[in-house]
Design a protein around this motif. Sequence first.
Motif, short mmCIF file in Angstrom:
data_model
loop_
_atom_site.label_atom_id
_atom_site.label_comp_id
_atom_site.label_asym_id
_atom_site.label_seq_id
_atom_site.Cartn_x
_atom_site.Cartn_y
_atom_site.Cartn_z
N GLY A 1 -36.08 -25.78 -9.47
CA GLY A 1 -35.04 -25.20 -8.64
C GLY A 1 -34.87 -23.70 -8.79
O GLY A 1 -33.91 -23.13 -8.27
N LEU A 2 -35.82 -23.03 -9.49
CA LEU A 2 -35.75 -21.58 -9.58
C LEU A 2 -36.14 -20.95 -8.24
O LEU A 2 -36.86 -21.55 -7.44
N SER A 3 -35.65 -19.75 -8.00
CA SER A 3 -36.07 -19.02 -6.81
C SER A 3 -37.54 -18.67 -6.95
O SER A 3 -38.09 -18.67 -8.06
N LYS A 4 -38.21 -18.37 -5.83
CA LYS A 4 -39.62 -18.01 -5.88
C LYS A 4 -39.83 -16.77 -6.75
O LYS A 4 -40.82 -16.66 -7.48
N ASN A 5 -38.87 -15.84 -6.69
CA ASN A 5 -38.97 -14.62 -7.50
C ASN A 5 -38.92 -14.94 -8.99
O ASN A 5 -39.73 -14.45 -9.79
N ASP A 6 -37.94 -15.78 -9.40
CA ASP A 6 -37.79 -16.13 -10.81
C ASP A 6 -38.96 -16.99 -11.28
O ASP A 6 -39.43 -16.84 -12.43
N ALA A 7 -39.43 -17.87 -10.43
CA ALA A 7 -40.56 -18.73 -10.79
C ALA A 7 -41.80 -17.87 -11.07
O ALA A 7 -42.53 -18.10 -12.05
N ALA A 8 -42.04 -16.88 -10.22
CA ALA A 8 -43.18 -15.99 -10.42
C ALA A 8 -43.03 -15.17 -11.70
O ALA A 8 -44.00 -14.96 -12.44
N LEU A 9 -41.82 -14.74 -11.99
CA LEU A 9 -41.58 -13.93 -13.19
C LEU A 9 -41.76 -14.76 -14.46
O LEU A 9 -42.30 -14.26 -15.46
N VAL A 10 -41.31 -16.01 -14.45
CA VAL A 10 -41.51 -16.90 -15.60
C VAL A 10 -43.01 -17.07 -15.86
O VAL A 10 -43.48 -16.95 -17.00
N SER A 11 -43.77 -17.33 -14.81
CA SER A 11 -45.21 -17.51 -14.96
C SER A 11 -45.86 -16.23 -15.48
O SER A 11 -46.74 -16.29 -16.34
N PHE A 12 -45.42 -15.10 -14.99
CA PHE A 12 -45.99 -13.81 -15.42
C PHE A 12 -45.77 -13.59 -16.91
O PHE A 12 -46.70 -13.24 -17.65
N CYS A 13 -44.56 -13.79 -17.37
CA CYS A 13 -44.24 -13.56 -18.79
C CYS A 13 -44.97 -14.56 -19.68
O CYS A 13 -45.51 -14.20 -20.74
N THR B 1 -38.19 -32.09 -19.84
CA THR B 1 -37.15 -31.12 -20.19
C THR B 1 -37.16 -29.94 -19.23
O THR B 1 -36.11 -29.46 -18.79
N LEU B 2 -38.35 -29.50 -18.87
CA LEU B 2 -38.47 -28.37 -17.94
C LEU B 2 -37.87 -28.69 -16.59
O LEU B 2 -37.23 -27.83 -15.96
N SER B 3 -38.03 -29.92 -16.14
CA SER B 3 -37.51 -30.30 -14.82
C SER B 3 -35.99 -30.26 -14.76
O SER B 3 -35.41 -30.17 -13.68
N HIS B 4 -35.32 -30.33 -15.93
CA HIS B 4 -33.86 -30.29 -15.99
C HIS B 4 -33.34 -28.94 -16.47
O HIS B 4 -32.15 -28.80 -16.77
N THR B 5 -34.25 -27.96 -16.57
CA THR B 5 -33.84 -26.64 -17.04
C THR B 5 -33.67 -25.71 -15.84
O THR B 5 -34.64 -25.36 -15.18
N GLY B 6 -32.45 -25.32 -15.55
CA GLY B 6 -32.20 -24.50 -14.38
C GLY B 6 -32.21 -23.01 -14.65
O GLY B 6 -32.27 -22.21 -13.72
N GLY C 1 -34.33 -18.34 -18.93
CA GLY C 1 -34.71 -18.31 -20.34
C GLY C 1 -35.28 -19.62 -20.83
O GLY C 1 -36.32 -19.64 -21.51
N GLY C 2 -34.63 -20.72 -20.50
CA GLY C 2 -35.12 -22.02 -20.93
C GLY C 2 -36.47 -22.36 -20.32
O GLY C 2 -37.36 -22.90 -21.00
N ALA C 3 -36.65 -22.04 -19.05
CA ALA C 3 -37.92 -22.30 -18.38
C ALA C 3 -39.04 -21.48 -19.02
O ALA C 3 -40.15 -21.98 -19.23
N LEU D 1 -39.18 -20.32 -22.13
CA LEU D 1 -39.47 -20.83 -23.48
C LEU D 1 -40.37 -22.06 -23.42
O LEU D 1 -41.34 -22.18 -24.18
N LEU D 2 -40.07 -22.97 -22.52
CA LEU D 2 -40.86 -24.19 -22.40
C LEU D 2 -42.25 -23.90 -21.85
O LEU D 2 -43.24 -24.52 -22.28
N ALA D 3 -42.35 -22.96 -20.91
CA ALA D 3 -43.65 -22.60 -20.36
C ALA D 3 -44.54 -21.98 -21.44
O ALA D 3 -45.74 -22.28 -21.52
N VAL D 4 -43.97 -21.13 -22.27
CA VAL D 4 -44.73 -20.52 -23.36
C VAL D 4 -45.17 -21.58 -24.36
O VAL D 4 -46.32 -21.57 -24.83
N ALA D 5 -44.28 -22.51 -24.69
CA ALA D 5 -44.64 -23.59 -25.62
C ALA D 5 -45.82 -24.39 -25.09
O ALA D 5 -46.75 -24.73 -25.85
N ALA D 6 -45.82 -24.69 -23.81
CA ALA D 6 -46.92 -25.45 -23.22
C ALA D 6 -48.23 -24.67 -23.29
O ALA D 6 -49.29 -25.23 -23.62
#
Length: 442
Positions: free
Chosen positions: A270-282, A324-329, A332-334, A336-341
């Motif tokens: 449920g993240l915006s496209k902008n936030d989703a791209a930024l999470v992936s980038f980081c 857990t990621l699917s319930h993280t809105g 920051g939480g997204a 952290l989980l993406a980095v862990a994966a």
Amino acid sequence: MTSAIPSTSRTPWKAVVGGSIGNLVEWYDWFVYASFATYFAGAFFPHGNPTAQLLNTAGIFAVGFFMRPVGGWLLGRYADRRGRKAALTLTVTLMSVSAVLITVAPTYEQVGYAGAGVLLVARLLQGLSVGGEYAASATYLTEASAPGRRGFVASFQYVSMTLGQLIGLGLQIVLQHTMSSADLHAYGWRIPFVVGSVGAAVIFWLRRNLVETEAYTEAETDSPAERGTLRRLLQHKREFALVMALTMGGTVAYYTYTTYLTKYLSNTVGLSKNDAALVSFCALTVFMLLQPLAGALSDRIGRRPLLVAFGIGATFGTVPLMTTLSHTGGFGGALLLAVAALVIVTGYTSINAVVKAELFPTQIRALGVALPYALATALFGGTAEYVALWFKDAGHESGYYWYVSGLAAVSLAVYLTMRETRSTELSAADQPAAGVGATVAA
């Protein structure tokens, strides 16, 4: 005999950069297709259900993977017969052509499904190119490095691959903040492919100045009829099957947490496209920096411990991580989980290329790496995004998490039983370690 990297100066940085940088533009183009699909999906297919449009573009994305075995066979054979340098130059040329085709592809409103046909041809060329690029790059980097530094040097393959993805994501973030959504959907999505075309021309020039590896020039005295043939490859059936099995879990996990992650964060989390791209980038930035560290670690403790660590993490960690990621809105939480994966996936990506190269003799090394890897990636990596979207469209998205875990479990069984490859000899320059290498390779 052609000139080669001398044994007294193994692993020159020019060879590291030249051998790996092609992956940057190859995987930049490969990744921007996936990351910009949400913008151009409607351009090539009738308007309607957004998920259905993404399924269509993901289907074309998957078709590109099924050209990988063809590219692995043709270009792997080419690399074993004509040299690693020649193959590396050819693959980046093919990728530049595909980028140009996507740049100029007409839309559905202009020519109907013919535009999707141009997109399909471009993806087929990309699949052909990447099918050969992976093996040519892995083989070149492995052969160009000293025995005690192979893991470290070969890890730069995924550094450059990830850097290509980061450039694509970075450009996406810039475009999202400088262009309106309407403009991005209308024509802005073409800009990344223009950039890819220019980048390919630069890489082509760099690769023309590469020097052939010592291991390959030593093998040039062998009969050409014996190099890069399927008949010779079939003499190594066990290694062929081993490459497919050890790739299976790694490739589906890699594509899940890289190319598919941005869509998952926007469509499911449920993240915006902008936030989703930024999470992936980081997350990908951290992932990129980890590759040389893990590669260097494998030079000290061996390849198998890292592969086993990945297998355990992916088998038992995928379901709880994705759930857990699917319930993280939140952002920051997204993140952290993406980095862990991606930390888990690093156990595979940092060393999988060098492990495969160390399994085969020089005469069929490129083909031996390319073909089984391409088959496994086509079957499991290329279909990952499509399978994930299929589960989502069917209303059972969690089924995909178990699918990834199951494939990782198969690979884990292989990691636990395979031989260590770290001390395998690749050329005459490796012979000071002959006692250890002979024992390990037995």
